[in-house]
Design an enzyme around this catalytic site. Structure first.
Site, short mmCIF file in Angstrom:
data_model
loop_
_atom_site.label_atom_id
_atom_site.label_comp_id
_atom_site.label_asym_id
_atom_site.label_seq_id
_atom_site.Cartn_x
_atom_site.Cartn_y
_atom_site.Cartn_z
N LEU A 193 10.12 -20.36 -5.01
CA LEU A 193 9.33 -19.81 -4.03
C LEU A 193 8.57 -19.81 -5.03
CD1 LEU A 193 8.68 -17.77 -2.46
CD2 LEU A 193 9.12 -15.75 -4.20
N ARG A 229 -5.37 -2.48 8.48
CA ARG A 229 -6.80 -2.80 7.78
C ARG A 229 -6.64 -3.83 7.21
NH1 ARG A 229 -7.59 2.73 6.57
NH2 ARG A 229 -6.96 3.03 4.54
N GLY A 241 0.00 5.04 -4.36
CA GLY A 241 -0.19 7.13 -4.68
C GLY A 241 -0.13 7.78 -3.90
N ARG A 242 0.29 7.51 -2.45
CA ARG A 242 1.13 8.78 -1.94
C ARG A 242 2.55 8.87 -1.98
NH1 ARG A 242 -1.12 6.08 2.99
NH2 ARG A 242 -2.13 4.45 1.99
N TRP A 243 3.18 7.75 -2.14
CA TRP A 243 4.68 8.17 -2.86
C TRP A 243 4.40 8.92 -3.89
CZ3 TRP A 243 7.11 6.69 -6.75
CH2 TRP A 243 9.09 6.60 -6.73
N TRP A 271 -11.78 -1.55 -8.86
CA TRP A 271 -12.41 -1.30 -9.77
C TRP A 271 -13.11 -0.16 -10.42
CZ3 TRP A 271 -11.07 -4.22 -13.82
CH2 TRP A 271 -11.15 -5.78 -13.83
N ARG A 278 -11.79 2.91 -8.63
CA ARG A 278 -10.73 3.29 -8.88
C ARG A 278 -11.12 4.66 -10.62
NH1 ARG A 278 -5.25 2.58 -6.07
NH2 ARG A 278 -6.10 2.16 -4.20
N ASP A 280 0.68 -1.27 0.09
CA ASP A 280 -0.39 -0.17 0.07
C ASP A 280 0.67 1.30 0.28
OD1 ASP A 280 -2.68 1.88 -0.33
OD2 ASP A 280 -2.95 0.83 1.95
N GLY A 281 0.49 2.50 -0.64
CA GLY A 281 1.40 3.67 -0.79
C GLY A 281 1.37 4.36 -1.68
N ARG A 326 0.27 9.44 -10.10
CA ARG A 326 0.16 8.16 -9.48
C ARG A 326 0.63 7.24 -10.35
NH1 ARG A 326 -3.34 7.96 -4.89
NH2 ARG A 326 -3.91 5.66 -5.73
N HIS A 380 2.70 3.34 -9.05
CA HIS A 380 2.50 2.17 -9.40
C HIS A 380 3.43 1.50 -10.09
CE1 HIS A 380 -1.45 2.17 -7.71
NE2 HIS A 380 -2.10 3.23 -8.60
C1 FPP Z 1 -2.10 0.47 -3.28
O1 FPP Z 1 -1.24 1.30 -3.35
C2 FPP Z 1 -1.62 -0.21 -4.23
C3 FPP Z 1 -2.43 -0.90 -5.33
C4 FPP Z 1 -3.68 -0.37 -5.00
C5 FPP Z 1 -1.32 -1.43 -6.25
C6 FPP Z 1 -0.06 -2.42 -5.90
C7 FPP Z 1 0.44 -2.82 -7.42
C8 FPP Z 1 1.43 -2.66 -7.75
C9 FPP Z 1 2.73 -2.84 -6.01
C10 FPP Z 1 2.05 -2.57 -8.45
C11 FPP Z 1 1.57 -3.82 -10.31
C12 FPP Z 1 1.76 -4.74 -9.23
C13 FPP Z 1 2.12 -6.03 -10.60
C14 FPP Z 1 1.48 -7.43 -9.99
C15 FPP Z 1 2.61 -5.85 -11.45
P1 FPP Z 1 -2.49 2.90 -3.81
O2 FPP Z 1 -3.01 3.08 -4.91
O3 FPP Z 1 -3.67 2.33 -2.69
O4 FPP Z 1 -1.33 3.72 -2.84
P2 FPP Z 1 -2.83 4.77 -1.55
O5 FPP Z 1 -2.92 4.40 -1.01
O6 FPP Z 1 -1.39 5.86 -1.15
O7 FPP Z 1 -3.11 5.62 -2.53
#
Ligand code: FPP
Length: 259
Positions: free
Chosen positions: A150, A213, A42-44, A88, A90, A39-40, A52, A56
């Protein structure tokens, strides 16, 4: 065993500045199954005033590093929350970026993962993903199907409630066909109707980005899992953070409801 030790030594070379941390890792007690809520992203990106999508994309770097480290220390199963049933909702552009990243990732990395004996699997209902994504998933699964290193479970269009509902519906339909009776239902049987059938429950769940959570992730399987949270955003997460989480896990006393 010698092969595993050599890998651990190789991996230790990467982390000279975290030497004490690595020395504290008990290589005999590595969790078999680790689940991660990445997670994070988007905020990164937002923090860096970047789109955003770049967040990703950078998240894929973290993914690569964590898979490499997991593989080198002997984690057996890694389950990664990549796209939830709720994602979905988003903006269409963001959904499309995530799907493209998935396709790109599999196209680019499946061969190397295969060379490293990694087995690729998915959980979630992938029938709703774009066809090109389904095709790449299918190819990656085929290519790595006989690997015994793995096992990477990528959760795609995954939701814990959706998984339970699909499992329960399948069970009910088998009861109505006379293949199963209500008396047959117990915890082990329920587990067999989930996407994670034949996979042990995770011992450790990691969530990045300072959120506390489960967000509909592995609701059945996490019943007794140890939880570990970090404020780091996913794109900044590395193998060394994974090691830190594992060391913390190794210092916990798991009681499973007993005294
Ligand atoms: C959550 O961050 C992350 C996701 C919804 C996507 C996770 C995807 C990746 C790590 C890269 C792609 C994966 C593969 C398998 C190629 P967020 O967008 O919710 O961040 P935020 O909470 O800061 O908005």
């Amino acid at each position: 065993m010698i092969e595993v030790m050599t890998k651990v030594m190789d991996f230790k070379k990467f982390f000279t500045k975290e030497k004490e941390v690595n020395d504290a890792l008990n290589t005999e007690r590595i969790p078999l199954h680790i689940a991660i809520i990445m997670d994070g992203n988007g905020r990164w990106a937002q923090q860096k005033q970047l789109p955003r999508a770049i967040g990703h994309k950078s998240g894929v770097e973290a993914l690569r590093d964590v898979i490499e480290t997991s593989s080198s220390i002997g984690v057996k199963y890694l389950t990664l929350y990549a796209f939830s049933t709720e994602n979905w909702n988003r903006p269409v552009d963001e959904v499309s970026t995530l799907m493209k990243l998935l396709v790109e990732y599999l196209k680019k990395e499946a061969k190397e993962l295969h060379a490293n004996n990694v087995k690729i699997n998915t959980i979630g209902d992938i029938s709703r993903l774009p066809e090109v994504a389904q095709m790449e998933i299918h190819k990656a699964k085929e290519l790595t199907s006989n690997n015994n290193g793995l096992w990477v479970n990528i959760a795609l269009n995954y939701g814990g409630r959706d998984e339970l509902l699909r499992g329960i519906k399948k069970m009910c339909s088998e009861i109505s066909m006379g293949k199963l009776t209500i008396g047959d239902i117990d915890e082990d049987l329920m587990g067999n109707y989930l996407d994670t059938a034949n996979t042990p429950d995770p011992e450790l769940l990691i969530r990045t980005s300072g959120e506390y959570r489960l967000s509909n992730f592995l609701l059945w399987q996490l019943a007794y899992t140890e939880l570990w949270f970090t404020n780091k955003f996913w794109p900044d997460f590395r193998g060394s953070d994974l090691i830190e989480a594992i060391i913390d896990y190794q210092n916990r006393h798991r009681r499973f409801g007993k005294v």
